[in-house]
Design a protein around this motif. Sequence first.
Motif, PDB file in Angstrom:
ATOM      1  N   ALA A 565      18.194 -34.880 -29.237  1.00  0.00           N
ATOM      2  CA  ALA A 565      17.195 -34.529 -29.935  1.00  0.00           C
ATOM      3  C   ALA A 565      16.363 -35.639 -30.694  1.00  0.00           C
ATOM      4  CB  ALA A 565      17.142 -33.351 -30.683  1.00  0.00           C
ATOM      5  N   ARG A 566      17.004 -36.443 -31.016  1.00  0.00           N
ATOM      6  CA  ARG A 566      16.493 -37.763 -31.984  1.00  0.00           C
ATOM      7  C   ARG A 566      15.889 -38.616 -31.031  1.00  0.00           C
ATOM      8  NH1 ARG A 566      21.192 -41.561 -34.106  1.00  0.00           N
ATOM      9  NH2 ARG A 566      21.725 -41.597 -32.078  1.00  0.00           N
ATOM     10  N   LEU A 567      16.356 -38.822 -29.603  1.00  0.00           N
ATOM     11  CA  LEU A 567      15.676 -39.634 -28.625  1.00  0.00           C
ATOM     12  C   LEU A 567      14.315 -38.852 -28.052  1.00  0.00           C
ATOM     13  CD1 LEU A 567      15.630 -41.991 -27.092  1.00  0.00           C
ATOM     14  CD2 LEU A 567      17.299 -40.985 -25.379  1.00  0.00           C
ATOM     15  N   ALA A 568      14.714 -37.421 -28.058  1.00  0.00           N
ATOM     16  CA  ALA A 568      13.190 -36.768 -27.668  1.00  0.00           C
ATOM     17  C   ALA A 568      12.188 -36.845 -28.670  1.00  0.00           C
ATOM     18  CB  ALA A 568      13.606 -35.294 -27.607  1.00  0.00           C
ATOM     19  N   ALA A 586      11.937 -43.888 -23.492  1.00  0.00           N
ATOM     20  CA  ALA A 586      12.845 -42.787 -24.278  1.00  0.00           C
ATOM     21  C   ALA A 586      12.947 -41.703 -23.235  1.00  0.00           C
ATOM     22  CB  ALA A 586      12.023 -42.461 -25.210  1.00  0.00           C
ATOM     23  N   ALA A 587      12.054 -41.408 -22.638  1.00  0.00           N
ATOM     24  CA  ALA A 587      12.100 -40.166 -21.416  1.00  0.00           C
ATOM     25  C   ALA A 587      13.196 -40.591 -20.401  1.00  0.00           C
ATOM     26  CB  ALA A 587      10.701 -39.870 -20.846  1.00  0.00           C
ATOM     27  N   SER A 588      13.217 -41.621 -20.126  1.00  0.00           N
ATOM     28  CA  SER A 588      14.299 -41.986 -18.805  1.00  0.00           C
ATOM     29  C   SER A 588      15.677 -41.918 -19.562  1.00  0.00           C
ATOM     30  CB  SER A 588      13.703 -43.526 -18.418  1.00  0.00           C
ATOM     31  OG  SER A 588      12.601 -43.104 -17.740  1.00  0.00           O
ATOM     32  N   ALA A 589      15.715 -42.495 -20.604  1.00  0.00           N
ATOM     33  CA  ALA A 589      17.325 -42.660 -21.195  1.00  0.00           C
ATOM     34  C   ALA A 589      17.557 -41.322 -21.487  1.00  0.00           C
ATOM     35  CB  ALA A 589      16.992 -43.434 -22.498  1.00  0.00           C
ATOM     36  N   LEU A 590      16.846 -40.322 -21.976  1.00  0.00           N
ATOM     37  CA  LEU A 590      16.831 -38.931 -22.334  1.00  0.00           C
ATOM     38  C   LEU A 590      17.448 -37.966 -21.053  1.00  0.00           C
ATOM     39  CD1 LEU A 590      16.960 -36.616 -24.486  1.00  0.00           C
ATOM     40  CD2 LEU A 590      14.411 -36.385 -23.836  1.00  0.00           C
ATOM     41  N   THR A 591      16.688 -38.181 -20.072  1.00  0.00           N
ATOM     42  CA  THR A 591      16.925 -37.773 -18.629  1.00  0.00           C
ATOM     43  C   THR A 591      18.574 -37.931 -18.227  1.00  0.00           C
ATOM     44  OG1 THR A 591      14.892 -37.408 -18.008  1.00  0.00           O
ATOM     45  CG2 THR A 591      16.588 -37.399 -16.266  1.00  0.00           C
ATOM     46  N   LEU A 592      18.558 -39.330 -18.428  1.00  0.00           N
ATOM     47  CA  LEU A 592      19.827 -39.914 -18.063  1.00  0.00           C
ATOM     48  C   LEU A 592      21.203 -39.299 -18.928  1.00  0.00           C
ATOM     49  CD1 LEU A 592      21.423 -42.094 -16.149  1.00  0.00           C
ATOM     50  CD2 LEU A 592      20.909 -43.724 -18.029  1.00  0.00           C
ATOM     51  N   ALA A 593      21.088 -39.111 -20.100  1.00  0.00           N
ATOM     52  CA  ALA A 593      21.898 -38.688 -21.175  1.00  0.00           C
ATOM     53  C   ALA A 593      22.158 -37.159 -20.814  1.00  0.00           C
ATOM     54  CB  ALA A 593      21.367 -38.955 -22.561  1.00  0.00           C
ATOM     55  N   LEU A 594      21.264 -36.508 -20.419  1.00  0.00           N
ATOM     56  CA  LEU A 594      21.308 -35.097 -20.103  1.00  0.00           C
ATOM     57  C   LEU A 594      22.249 -34.613 -18.937  1.00  0.00           C
ATOM     58  CD1 LEU A 594      17.641 -33.815 -21.552  1.00  0.00           C
ATOM     59  CD2 LEU A 594      20.058 -33.306 -22.679  1.00  0.00           C
ATOM     60  N   HIS A 647      23.725 -21.189 -31.854  1.00  0.00           N
ATOM     61  CA  HIS A 647      22.215 -21.597 -32.028  1.00  0.00           C
ATOM     62  C   HIS A 647      22.200 -22.995 -32.824  1.00  0.00           C
ATOM     63  CE1 HIS A 647      23.214 -19.863 -35.687  1.00  0.00           C
ATOM     64  NE2 HIS A 647      22.042 -19.542 -36.309  1.00  0.00           N
ATOM     65  N   PHE A 648      23.031 -23.208 -33.797  1.00  0.00           N
ATOM     66  CA  PHE A 648      22.930 -24.606 -34.290  1.00  0.00           C
ATOM     67  C   PHE A 648      23.201 -25.495 -32.941  1.00  0.00           C
ATOM     68  CE2 PHE A 648      24.649 -23.168 -38.627  1.00  0.00           C
ATOM     69  CZ  PHE A 648      23.416 -22.499 -38.860  1.00  0.00           C
ATOM     70  N   GLN A 649      24.160 -25.447 -32.438  1.00  0.00           N
ATOM     71  CA  GLN A 649      24.603 -26.327 -31.538  1.00  0.00           C
ATOM     72  C   GLN A 649      23.602 -26.667 -30.519  1.00  0.00           C
ATOM     73  OE1 GLN A 649      28.743 -25.826 -30.755  1.00  0.00           O
ATOM     74  NE2 GLN A 649      29.370 -25.536 -32.744  1.00  0.00           N
ATOM     75  N   TYR A 650      23.102 -25.335 -29.672  1.00  0.00           N
ATOM     76  CA  TYR A 650      22.431 -25.299 -28.512  1.00  0.00           C
ATOM     77  C   TYR A 650      20.932 -25.725 -28.775  1.00  0.00           C
ATOM     78  CZ  TYR A 650      26.755 -23.553 -26.411  1.00  0.00           C
ATOM     79  OH  TYR A 650      28.226 -23.218 -26.250  1.00  0.00           O
ATOM     80  N   GLY A 651      20.574 -25.429 -29.858  1.00  0.00           N
ATOM     81  CA  GLY A 651      19.265 -25.656 -30.173  1.00  0.00           C
ATOM     82  C   GLY A 651      18.705 -26.996 -30.150  1.00  0.00           C
ATOM     83  N   TYR A 652      19.495 -27.930 -30.417  1.00  0.00           N
ATOM     84  CA  TYR A 652      19.094 -29.349 -30.441  1.00  0.00           C
ATOM     85  C   TYR A 652      18.957 -29.820 -28.831  1.00  0.00           C
ATOM     86  CZ  TYR A 652      19.935 -30.439 -35.237  1.00  0.00           C
ATOM     87  OH  TYR A 652      19.989 -30.407 -36.895  1.00  0.00           O
ATOM     88  N   SER A 653      19.906 -29.393 -28.188  1.00  0.00           N
ATOM     89  CA  SER A 653      20.093 -29.505 -26.608  1.00  0.00           C
ATOM     90  C   SER A 653      18.427 -28.906 -26.065  1.00  0.00           C
ATOM     91  CB  SER A 653      21.345 -29.333 -26.085  1.00  0.00           C
ATOM     92  OG  SER A 653      22.217 -30.022 -26.282  1.00  0.00           O
ATOM     93  N   LEU A 654      18.463 -27.449 -26.502  1.00  0.00           N
ATOM     94  CA  LEU A 654      17.095 -26.853 -25.894  1.00  0.00           C
ATOM     95  C   LEU A 654      15.893 -27.912 -26.005  1.00  0.00           C
ATOM     96  CD1 LEU A 654      17.887 -23.360 -26.959  1.00  0.00           C
ATOM     97  CD2 LEU A 654      18.449 -24.521 -24.548  1.00  0.00           C
ATOM     98  N   TYR A 655      15.828 -28.390 -27.402  1.00  0.00           N
ATOM     99  CA  TYR A 655      14.670 -29.279 -27.670  1.00  0.00           C
ATOM    100  C   TYR A 655      14.496 -30.420 -26.692  1.00  0.00           C
ATOM    101  CZ  TYR A 655      11.350 -31.903 -30.550  1.00  0.00           C
ATOM    102  OH  TYR A 655      10.239 -32.965 -30.663  1.00  0.00           O
ATOM    103  N   ALA A 656      15.938 -31.107 -26.829  1.00  0.00           N
ATOM    104  CA  ALA A 656      15.764 -32.209 -25.838  1.00  0.00           C
ATOM    105  C   ALA A 656      15.353 -31.973 -24.352  1.00  0.00           C
ATOM    106  CB  ALA A 656      17.006 -32.947 -26.182  1.00  0.00           C
ATOM    107  N   ILE A 657      16.122 -30.888 -23.802  1.00  0.00           N
ATOM    108  CA  ILE A 657      15.727 -30.587 -22.358  1.00  0.00           C
ATOM    109  C   ILE A 657      14.318 -30.257 -22.263  1.00  0.00           C
ATOM    110  CG2 ILE A 657      16.090 -29.147 -20.539  1.00  0.00           C
ATOM    111  CD1 ILE A 657      19.162 -28.885 -22.043  1.00  0.00           C
ATOM    112  N   ALA A 658      13.669 -29.680 -23.258  1.00  0.00           N
ATOM    113  CA  ALA A 658      12.206 -29.225 -23.095  1.00  0.00           C
ATOM    114  C   ALA A 658      11.420 -30.545 -23.074  1.00  0.00           C
ATOM    115  CB  ALA A 658      11.771 -28.486 -24.282  1.00  0.00           C
ATOM    116  N   VAL A 659      11.893 -31.588 -23.906  1.00  0.00           N
ATOM    117  CA  VAL A 659      11.117 -32.864 -23.832  1.00  0.00           C
ATOM    118  C   VAL A 659      11.264 -33.548 -22.664  1.00  0.00           C
ATOM    119  CG1 VAL A 659      10.846 -34.996 -24.705  1.00  0.00           C
ATOM    120  CG2 VAL A 659      10.907 -33.028 -26.397  1.00  0.00           C
TER     121      VAL A 659
END
Length: 912
Positions: A565-568, A586-594, A647-659
């Motif tokens: 989420a920080r990267l997003a 940033a977007a390419s690195a985010l996709t690679l990490a996810l 919700h705490f744990q997955y919420g960050y990933s939901l935000y990152a995936i959306a971006v």
Amino acid sequence: TMQPTSGPGLDARERGSRERLLDGSGSLPLVAASRLAKWVVAGFISLGVAALLVIAILAGSAPPGEQRTSAMPRLAASLDGDMPPWEHVENPYKPSGEWGVVGAPYPTGAWWANLAVGDGNQRPGTQPAVALPYAVRNLNGRGLEISYSPTRRHVTPTIQGDYFAADLIVGTLPGGYGGRFAPQSYSHRVSNASALTLALDFAGSGGKNETFIARLARGAPWIVAEFSGAMPKLTTEFSFLSVRAISPPPRPDAEGDEEIEEEGKVHGSRGGGNGGSFRASSLVAAAQSAPALDPRCSAHSDCAVLAPSVADGHCCPITANNVMLECCQAPAGTPKQPGTTPVRPAGDGPAAEGDLGPSELFEIKVQNGQIWIVALDRPVKVSWGAKPAHFTLLEGYSGALKVAFAKDNDSAAALAKTAKAPYAVGGRVRVEEDAADDSDNDDDDDGAGVDAAGATVTYEWELKGGAEGAEYVSLALPHHVSALSAGAVDESGPSFDSMKGPLTAMRGASWAVHETYPDASWFAPRPPAEELRPVIKESLRADLAQTLVISPDAKDIYGFGKQAARLARLALIAEEIGDRASQRTAASALTLALEPWLTATNPAPWPFAPVGSGALVYDPVWGGLVSRQGIVDTAADFGNGRYNDHHFQYGYSLYAIAVACRNDPSVCARHRAAVSDLARDVAMPPGDAAADRFPVARHKDLYDGHSWASGLFPMANGRSQESSSEAVNAYYGAALLAEVLGDKALGRWARLLLATEVRSAQWYWHVPKHGGVYDAPFAEDSRMVGVVGASDASVATWFGGKLEYVHGINIMPVTPATEALLDAAYVKEEYPCLAMTQSHIDPAWAAFVVASHAVLDPEGAKRELDTISVYDNGNTRTNMLYWVATRPPPPAPVIAAAALLTSAAVHAPGSA
């Protein structure tokens, strides 16, 4: 700037399971002194389990306690993303029999989960469930224990708690009349559950004639027990001081009396109205006719049964709980002898121990000072005694027995008027969106694809019984009343307190509130200030040059989600300021990490472990996504395997995936099933196609308005949640993800979850000086609650009590959604609490203090940022600069208040 390997969101949370204590003593105020020792022991246990897990995996066998289902093999992700990648692994922790008719997917975050959840040391029901205004439990099979806990409220500057005691216990007479004092053991199981009600079947150890059904409803002034031929019995863990028959015996020729045709059936009044043999006025008259007590006395009666020293009618001594007991209900100065039966008024006054009635309305006075009203469907005879306390019907009874706490004479009279009202046996929460523009928002970059401005949320009860014309009465919380859009307030209704403030009586089978959707946009409502754009761009490139920022590497879902989420955030900031190169980086690195997390091939949690051993798996036992570590180790991943904090744990990933999907739609195309599952684990809409795999809005309590982070752990305070802002982030992330998925149903539902989370956080976590929710001295200096429990609230966190922890955990993460949470009027009171009471701020938490300050004084906050070099692992200097640069000018009164503050309260490492 230097980006730490980890920040407060990770390092400071190496603190055991954050939203529960594994021994079940989940009330934070009661366990602060012993928490560290427990975590040390839990840590050694966790290491042992982890070591066994490593050995098992390296040996090629399943980890201990893990059961692979042969019928559900690992599913490979298909190219079009319509097949989820999760392996199906059965949770070794199985549902107890107390869940009853409830099956998978289980509502693991339900307000009543304590009644069905136990552990090795506690039976299900040992810890209470808080229905409001009452809490209930079944401790060691004693029956339906009912507590009106606000009368035991304990308040300090840092703690407010309403503590449980068995004020009344509902059961049955075992073995007939002769078994009045025989020990009895009751089992219980859920026989019906709805959004607003719960039914529990109780069965005594003696068999069929010792059964009853407990009817619990959110905000119900009465707790109801239904009997079918058994002999009901009420007891208490205290003693009964007196029992009063409030209504006179029925007279067949009396105008307005009810007609009793057969046992258990009450027919309408011939006299109309609420009619019947019961007289609401008789309760008031009885109270007014009671003799005056010695003015030195308070709270309790029947001193003669407590201590011989008060046989002269003087006040009893002060108890260990600093409660002064009153003298007996006899005129002051009346001589009494130790052990004699107290003198009582005649007629409707309290009767001596023995038989009483027939009547259909009784008053019980308990030795702890409480008064309870008991209502029945028809007049009955009862027997009662003080020690051992008992109130027992003298015949088999079929019908409803209702009990309610009477706060004062007015409440007692109001309850008497509702004694013949129907009671709730079911309920639902209905959502109707505002009329919306039909135009397509797919090209609108500023919204989550939902056009409506808000929704009306209607609370509806399914009712049973009741006399003709009698209206149902329910109780609304302060956040309900502030947004009430339909329904009738009962101005003369009964009065109740709660941990969330005074409850308001409502008439009728339904009432509604209006929820306004907060802005769930990708960007702040206004662009960054022009003069700060170059600074943001420079900081952005510096942050992206750091390995720990550009390459998220945490092995746990919470830590990874924060890093992703920080990267997003950096990708979105780069997009808004027009730095396309940084956006692509940033977007390419985010996709690679996810990618590994969305294919269940993410890095292993320890060296040399096989690929996928750190992945999420689907648990068909309970219905949800859990970490592989968490499913075998209850302490791992903050209790993820027991459905804590999802919700705490997955919420960050939901935000990152959306971006990531915003920048590269193929990410969601390839992994649609996986990302949809992740969203539905915490934010599934009602009526969804995945209803057989995930519960609706796992953590959300639609009556309380906010979420409970607690999972399948028994909690002494009912349920609890620490980080209101991370809960907000979960539903914000789900709303953004719904937009890129084109999932309108998820988007609308996520916006509603977001709106209710924000409003309830502002009511129950934010503590303005005149908020009216919490008592003094708790509300005098505390401007933020760290942990809200169902029966307590603390100015502390699970990992420490410093104010920056308490405030920061309810601010992080800083995103555009934070603007809806931190309104200027509140921050005007909240920020000085931080700025003027702290000489040194923990460096890793300083940025969250600055986030609050920026609402009042963006320029001052910018200067403070220049002194900060350490950030949480979900935050960056760039993100904080963006927050400061997009703050609106504060209102004039807020500017004046901010001018009185000093920015010297925030100290970076090495500063004075």
